[in-house]
Design a protein around this motif. Structure first.
Motif, PDB file in Angstrom:
ATOM      1  N   ALA A 118      11.391  16.837   9.891  1.00  0.00           N
ATOM      2  CA  ALA A 118      12.032  17.940   9.168  1.00  0.00           C
ATOM      3  C   ALA A 118      11.129  18.456   8.054  1.00  0.00           C
ATOM      4  CB  ALA A 118      13.369  17.474   8.591  1.00  0.00           C
ATOM      5  N   ALA A 119      10.525  17.551   7.304  1.00  0.00           N
ATOM      6  CA  ALA A 119       9.626  17.968   6.226  1.00  0.00           C
ATOM      7  C   ALA A 119       8.410  18.709   6.777  1.00  0.00           C
ATOM      8  CB  ALA A 119       9.174  16.746   5.421  1.00  0.00           C
ATOM      9  N   ALA A 120       7.894  18.253   7.921  1.00  0.00           N
ATOM     10  CA  ALA A 120       6.736  18.907   8.528  1.00  0.00           C
ATOM     11  C   ALA A 120       7.061  20.326   8.965  1.00  0.00           C
ATOM     12  CB  ALA A 120       6.231  18.082   9.708  1.00  0.00           C
ATOM     13  N   VAL A 121       8.264  20.516   9.548  1.00  0.00           N
ATOM     14  CA  VAL A 121       8.668  21.852   9.979  1.00  0.00           C
ATOM     15  C   VAL A 121       8.770  22.793   8.786  1.00  0.00           C
ATOM     16  CG1 VAL A 121      10.569  23.188  10.969  1.00  0.00           C
ATOM     17  CG2 VAL A 121       9.828  21.078  12.072  1.00  0.00           C
ATOM     18  N   LEU A 122       9.406  22.340   7.706  1.00  0.00           N
ATOM     19  CA  LEU A 122       9.563  23.188   6.530  1.00  0.00           C
ATOM     20  C   LEU A 122       8.231  23.507   5.881  1.00  0.00           C
ATOM     21  CD1 LEU A 122      12.733  21.898   4.623  1.00  0.00           C
ATOM     22  CD2 LEU A 122      12.445  24.030   5.889  1.00  0.00           C
ATOM     23  N   ALA A 123       7.394  22.488   5.701  1.00  0.00           N
ATOM     24  CA  ALA A 123       6.120  22.707   5.018  1.00  0.00           C
ATOM     25  C   ALA A 123       5.183  23.585   5.849  1.00  0.00           C
ATOM     26  CB  ALA A 123       5.455  21.366   4.718  1.00  0.00           C
ATOM     27  N   GLY A 124       4.987  23.211   7.112  1.00  0.00           N
ATOM     28  CA  GLY A 124       4.081  23.980   7.953  1.00  0.00           C
ATOM     29  C   GLY A 124       4.571  25.382   8.229  1.00  0.00           C
ATOM     30  N   GLY A 125       5.868  25.511   8.529  1.00  0.00           N
ATOM     31  CA  GLY A 125       6.413  26.846   8.797  1.00  0.00           C
ATOM     32  C   GLY A 125       6.356  27.742   7.582  1.00  0.00           C
ATOM     33  N   GLY A 126       6.652  27.201   6.408  1.00  0.00           N
ATOM     34  CA  GLY A 126       6.603  28.006   5.184  1.00  0.00           C
ATOM     35  C   GLY A 126       5.202  28.492   4.873  1.00  0.00           C
ATOM     36  N   VAL A 127       4.222  27.600   5.004  1.00  0.00           N
ATOM     37  CA  VAL A 127       2.834  27.996   4.736  1.00  0.00           C
ATOM     38  C   VAL A 127       2.362  29.026   5.753  1.00  0.00           C
ATOM     39  CG1 VAL A 127       0.454  27.158   4.718  1.00  0.00           C
ATOM     40  CG2 VAL A 127       2.245  25.859   3.563  1.00  0.00           C
ATOM     41  N   LEU A 128       2.695  28.814   7.029  1.00  0.00           N
ATOM     42  CA  LEU A 128       2.261  29.752   8.075  1.00  0.00           C
ATOM     43  C   LEU A 128       2.839  31.146   7.852  1.00  0.00           C
ATOM     44  CD1 LEU A 128       0.853  30.323  10.787  1.00  0.00           C
ATOM     45  CD2 LEU A 128       2.940  29.535  11.929  1.00  0.00           C
ATOM     46  N   LEU A 129       4.139  31.236   7.621  1.00  0.00           N
ATOM     47  CA  LEU A 129       4.780  32.545   7.497  1.00  0.00           C
ATOM     48  C   LEU A 129       4.376  33.259   6.207  1.00  0.00           C
ATOM     49  CD1 LEU A 129       8.344  31.780   8.877  1.00  0.00           C
ATOM     50  CD2 LEU A 129       6.528  33.099   9.969  1.00  0.00           C
ATOM     51  N   THR A 130       4.349  32.546   5.084  1.00  0.00           N
ATOM     52  CA  THR A 130       3.947  33.215   3.842  1.00  0.00           C
ATOM     53  C   THR A 130       2.475  33.605   3.886  1.00  0.00           C
ATOM     54  OG1 THR A 130       3.570  31.035   2.819  1.00  0.00           O
ATOM     55  CG2 THR A 130       5.690  32.099   2.413  1.00  0.00           C
ATOM     56  N   GLY A 131       1.648  32.767   4.512  1.00  0.00           N
ATOM     57  CA  GLY A 131       0.239  33.130   4.655  1.00  0.00           C
ATOM     58  C   GLY A 131       0.063  34.363   5.512  1.00  0.00           C
ATOM     59  N   ALA A 132       0.803  34.429   6.633  1.00  0.00           N
ATOM     60  CA  ALA A 132       0.714  35.604   7.504  1.00  0.00           C
ATOM     61  C   ALA A 132       1.220  36.855   6.799  1.00  0.00           C
ATOM     62  CB  ALA A 132       1.514  35.358   8.782  1.00  0.00           C
ATOM     63  N   THR A 163      -1.900  25.564   7.168  1.00  0.00           N
ATOM     64  CA  THR A 163      -0.693  25.158   7.886  1.00  0.00           C
ATOM     65  C   THR A 163      -0.817  23.741   8.432  1.00  0.00           C
ATOM     66  OG1 THR A 163      -0.217  27.452   8.505  1.00  0.00           O
ATOM     67  CG2 THR A 163       0.824  25.718   9.815  1.00  0.00           C
ATOM     68  N   ALA A 164      -1.957  23.453   9.037  1.00  0.00           N
ATOM     69  CA  ALA A 164      -2.176  22.110   9.577  1.00  0.00           C
ATOM     70  C   ALA A 164      -2.170  21.063   8.462  1.00  0.00           C
ATOM     71  CB  ALA A 164      -3.498  22.055  10.343  1.00  0.00           C
ATOM     72  N   GLY A 165      -2.804  21.395   7.334  1.00  0.00           N
ATOM     73  CA  GLY A 165      -2.826  20.457   6.218  1.00  0.00           C
ATOM     74  C   GLY A 165      -1.449  20.199   5.650  1.00  0.00           C
ATOM     75  N   ALA A 166      -0.669  21.269   5.439  1.00  0.00           N
ATOM     76  CA  ALA A 166       0.682  21.112   4.887  1.00  0.00           C
ATOM     77  C   ALA A 166       1.579  20.333   5.840  1.00  0.00           C
ATOM     78  CB  ALA A 166       1.284  22.485   4.596  1.00  0.00           C
ATOM     79  N   THR A 167       1.468  20.612   7.138  1.00  0.00           N
ATOM     80  CA  THR A 167       2.283  19.903   8.121  1.00  0.00           C
ATOM     81  C   THR A 167       1.961  18.416   8.134  1.00  0.00           C
ATOM     82  OG1 THR A 167       2.386  21.894   9.505  1.00  0.00           O
ATOM     83  CG2 THR A 167       2.909  19.792  10.557  1.00  0.00           C
ATOM     84  N   THR A 168       0.671  18.097   8.131  1.00  0.00           N
ATOM     85  CA  THR A 168       0.248  16.701   8.174  1.00  0.00           C
ATOM     86  C   THR A 168       0.692  15.937   6.928  1.00  0.00           C
ATOM     87  OG1 THR A 168      -1.675  17.295   9.522  1.00  0.00           O
ATOM     88  CG2 THR A 168      -1.726  15.158   8.415  1.00  0.00           C
ATOM     89  N   LEU A 169       0.473  16.538   5.756  1.00  0.00           N
ATOM     90  CA  LEU A 169       0.848  15.862   4.514  1.00  0.00           C
ATOM     91  C   LEU A 169       2.354  15.636   4.428  1.00  0.00           C
ATOM     92  CD1 LEU A 169      -1.484  17.647   1.937  1.00  0.00           C
ATOM     93  CD2 LEU A 169      -1.684  15.321   2.802  1.00  0.00           C
ATOM     94  N   ALA A 170       3.138  16.648   4.815  1.00  0.00           N
ATOM     95  CA  ALA A 170       4.592  16.500   4.778  1.00  0.00           C
ATOM     96  C   ALA A 170       5.065  15.447   5.766  1.00  0.00           C
ATOM     97  CB  ALA A 170       5.258  17.840   5.070  1.00  0.00           C
ATOM     98  N   TRP A 171       4.463  15.408   6.936  1.00  0.00           N
ATOM     99  CA  TRP A 171       4.842  14.410   7.939  1.00  0.00           C
ATOM    100  C   TRP A 171       4.515  13.004   7.451  1.00  0.00           C
ATOM    101  CZ3 TRP A 171       1.654  11.324  11.278  1.00  0.00           C
ATOM    102  CH2 TRP A 171       2.367  10.656  12.284  1.00  0.00           C
ATOM    103  N   LEU A 172       3.326  12.820   6.867  1.00  0.00           N
ATOM    104  CA  LEU A 172       2.935  11.507   6.359  1.00  0.00           C
ATOM    105  C   LEU A 172       3.850  11.069   5.216  1.00  0.00           C
ATOM    106  CD1 LEU A 172      -0.953  11.810   6.392  1.00  0.00           C
ATOM    107  CD2 LEU A 172       0.478  10.471   7.948  1.00  0.00           C
ATOM    108  N   ALA A 173       4.160  12.016   4.308  1.00  0.00           N
ATOM    109  CA  ALA A 173       5.053  11.678   3.192  1.00  0.00           C
ATOM    110  C   ALA A 173       6.439  11.306   3.704  1.00  0.00           C
ATOM    111  CB  ALA A 173       5.144  12.847   2.222  1.00  0.00           C
ATOM    112  N   GLY A 174       6.935  12.044   4.704  1.00  0.00           N
ATOM    113  CA  GLY A 174       8.245  11.740   5.266  1.00  0.00           C
ATOM    114  C   GLY A 174       8.282  10.391   5.949  1.00  0.00           C
ATOM    115  N   ARG A 175       7.229  10.051   6.681  1.00  0.00           N
ATOM    116  CA  ARG A 175       7.173   8.751   7.352  1.00  0.00           C
ATOM    117  C   ARG A 175       7.058   7.613   6.340  1.00  0.00           C
ATOM    118  NH1 ARG A 175       6.279   8.074  12.640  1.00  0.00           N
ATOM    119  NH2 ARG A 175       5.189   6.122  12.213  1.00  0.00           N
ATOM    120  N   ARG A 176       6.298   7.840   5.278  1.00  0.00           N
ATOM    121  CA  ARG A 176       6.108   6.787   4.273  1.00  0.00           C
ATOM    122  C   ARG A 176       7.415   6.434   3.584  1.00  0.00           C
ATOM    123  NH1 ARG A 176       1.897   4.652   1.397  1.00  0.00           N
ATOM    124  NH2 ARG A 176       2.446   3.787  -0.635  1.00  0.00           N
ATOM    125  N   ASN A 177       8.238   7.447   3.353  1.00  0.00           N
ATOM    126  CA  ASN A 177       9.480   7.222   2.630  1.00  0.00           C
ATOM    127  C   ASN A 177      10.680   7.069   3.544  1.00  0.00           C
ATOM    128  OD1 ASN A 177       8.693   7.605  -0.352  1.00  0.00           O
ATOM    129  ND2 ASN A 177       7.759   9.362   0.663  1.00  0.00           N
TER     130      ASN A 177
END
Length: 356
Positions: A118-132, A163-177
């Motif tokens: 869920a965190a990866a979808v929000l982070a990656g999608g937000g960065v992709l759409l606002t960047g575009a 987008t790839a960076g934000a998705t990866t970081l959010a996914w790692l943070a979500g898995r860690r916690n």
């Protein structure tokens, strides 16, 4: 390591374990990570609303400097497709709402099986759409026709990398916690004895939802400043992004903490990734104890230094307090502090240091 007569689950569901056997005894009591979950939900809500506002506000703020229709698709480097200004506002906004709904479903039904999704979808999608959206506004800015829009090149690469960076970081943070709902151990936990040669780990986390929310608000303001500068609306002025971004990172690092006790001593990590971290070997410590402290005694919330030493205060109640051989004290507010102190004292005694 197991201790009969006492269950031993810490703030994350990872209590005292025998690393060789790999078993954890479940604890008893009520869930103890509601504050952390509440902070994550508020942060996700702020991010969702903020991204939606940016997607709508960016083209509307520049509407007097944009053609209508405006270029929204590029074949190679040159524009080959367009949308009306209204469609260019509503389409990414609607797509974002779909992504928010998908992330909510992922958190509700698949969080345990796919932690961090869920965190990866929000982070990656937000960065992709606002960047575009930012690149579209920048390419159409001050153009008479959409066919005259600036070509796309390095912008696409940068957006995809971000987008790839934000998705990866959010996914790692979500898995860690991630983990099952934490449970507090029963009151009156005994002092644990650690047999020589036995390996163990004690882990506890804590988070302050209000600090997490503040970090999300500051971070969103930094993103808004960065997008405004990148779109050309305010010129190449990145001061707003920096003035909000740096405090956002500092607050985020102080909004959550993880304490870990192993045979190598105590490690306290900060932020969603447990970095930066501080470490004390058993021979560096004189004693450990659990002590009730308040934010007023610590000097406020977050990382505090005063006459009582250093305190990481994220919630009121028991803190794990250690005294070093230099006479300094370090306290961190985590659940199951009594058990962590008991294990540290066993390690200190084993290393030949006093525990008083």
């Amino acid at each position: 390591m197991t201790d009969e007569g006492a269950t031993d689950e810490g703030a994350t569901g990872e209590g005292v374990t025998d690393e060789g056997a790999g078993t954890v005894q479940p604890g008893a009591g009520k869930p103890a990570r509601r504050g952390a979950r509440r902070g994550a939900l508020w942060g996700a809500a702020v991010w969702s609303v903020g991204v939606l506002a940016l997607l709508v506000a960016l083209p509307l703020a520049a509407r007097h400097r944009l053609p209508d229709p405006l270029a929204t698709h590029w074949g190679g480097r040159d524009p080959d497709g367009s949308m009306s200004l209204t469609a260019a506002v509503l389409f990414p906004a609607g797509l974002w709402l779909v992504l928010v709904a998908l992330s909510a479903l992922a958190r509700r039904y698949w969080d345990l099986r796919t932690p961090g999704a869920a965190a990866a979808v929000l982070a990656g999608g937000g960065v992709l759409l606002t960047g575009a959206q930012t690149s579209i506004v920048h390419a159409n800015l001050d153009r008479v026709r959409w066919q005259d829009a600036a070509p796309m090149g390095i912008e696409v690469v940068l957006i995809m990398l971000a987008t790839a960076g934000a998705t990866t970081l959010a996914w790692l943070a979500g898995r860690r916690n991630a983990g099952p709902a934490e449970q507090r151990p029963a009151a009156g936990s005994p002092v644990l004895q650690v047999p020589a040669g036995e390996r163990f780990v004690w882990l506890s986390r804590a988070a302050n939802p209000w600090l997490q929310l503040l970090a999300a608000v500051l971070g969103l303001a930094a993103v808004a400043g960065a997008l405004t500068a990148a779109s050309g609306l305010a010129g190449p002025d990145w001061s707003i992004a920096l003035s909000f971004g740096l405090p956002a990172l500092a607050v985020l690092a102080c909004s959550s903490v993880q304490a870990r006790v192993t045979s190598r001593g105590l490690t306290v990590g900060f932020g969603p990734f447990g970095r930066p971290a501080r470490h004390w070997a058993p021979e560096d410590l004189v004693s450990a104890r659990a002590e009730e402290r308040t934010a007023a005694q610590a000097g406020g919330w977050g990382y505090r230094i005063n006459s009582r030493g250093t305190t990481v205060m994220l919630r009121r109640g028991a803190c794990l307090v250690v005294r070093t051989r230099q006479g300094a004290e370090f306290a961190v507010s985590v659940d199951d502090a009594e058990r962590g102190a008991a294990l540290l004292n066993a390690l200190i005694a084993r290393s030949g240091q006093p525990t008083g």
